[in-house]
Scaffold this motif. Structure first.
Motif, PDB file in Angstrom:
ATOM      1  N   GLN A   2       0.705  -1.129   0.195  1.00  0.00           N
ATOM      2  CA  GLN A   2      -0.012  -0.106  -0.126  1.00  0.00           C
ATOM      3  C   GLN A   2       0.789   1.072   0.078  1.00  0.00           C
ATOM      4  O   GLN A   2       1.885   1.132   0.483  1.00  0.00           O
ATOM      5  CB  GLN A   2      -1.035   0.036   1.219  1.00  0.00           C
ATOM      6  N   LYS A   3       0.304   2.291  -0.698  1.00  0.00           N
ATOM      7  CA  LYS A   3       1.118   3.429  -0.604  1.00  0.00           C
ATOM      8  C   LYS A   3       0.015   4.607  -0.628  1.00  0.00           C
ATOM      9  O   LYS A   3      -0.833   4.721  -1.327  1.00  0.00           O
ATOM     10  CB  LYS A   3       2.043   3.646  -2.194  1.00  0.00           C
ATOM     11  N   GLN A  25      -3.210   0.444  -3.855  1.00  0.00           N
ATOM     12  CA  GLN A  25      -2.833  -1.047  -3.446  1.00  0.00           C
ATOM     13  C   GLN A  25      -2.403  -1.783  -4.501  1.00  0.00           C
ATOM     14  O   GLN A  25      -3.384  -1.747  -5.703  1.00  0.00           O
ATOM     15  CB  GLN A  25      -3.922  -1.403  -2.692  1.00  0.00           C
ATOM     16  N   LYS A  98       7.288  14.990  -2.659  1.00  0.00           N
ATOM     17  CA  LYS A  98       6.874  13.838  -3.383  1.00  0.00           C
ATOM     18  C   LYS A  98       7.779  13.408  -4.496  1.00  0.00           C
ATOM     19  O   LYS A  98       8.412  14.314  -5.337  1.00  0.00           O
ATOM     20  CB  LYS A  98       5.345  14.093  -3.816  1.00  0.00           C
TER      21      LYS A  98
END
Length: 98
Positions: A2-3, A25, A98
């Motif tokens: 998961q991120k 996911q 990011k």
């Protein structure tokens, strides 16, 4: 795996704001049988997206656990559009690095 793609806050009740996460996911190929009913919800890259509502924690395996989660979405845009259409007061936070 998961991120976390996006973080935000949504108005739960009165003056109470709770976290919201947009999570990517991947499809767990080691647990293929368990996904037989979900395959239409996994995109061509083997990914799906969820919204997680409320307080959450990340366990030792990197999995996110929260009070509530949404149905799966096929894209980031679809998940964001759903959240913005269905949550009265929603504020996405600007992520750095990011």
């Amino acid at each position: 795996m998961q991120k976390i793609i996006r973080r935000g806050e949504w108005k739960y009740s009165g003056n109470t704001y709770l976290p919201i996460l947009l999570v990517e996911q991947d499809w767990d190929h080691f647990y293929e049988q368990g996904y037989n009913n979900l395959l239409p919800h996994i995109n061509k890259k083997g990914l799906e997206y969820y919204l997680y509502f409320g307080r959450y924690f990340i366990n030792e395996y990197g999995n996110i656990s929260s009070h509530s989660s949404s149905r799966p979405f096929l894209s980031i845009e679809e998940a964001i559009e759903y959240a913005e259409r269905n949550i009265e007061k929603l504020h996405w936070l600007i992520e750095e690095n990011k």
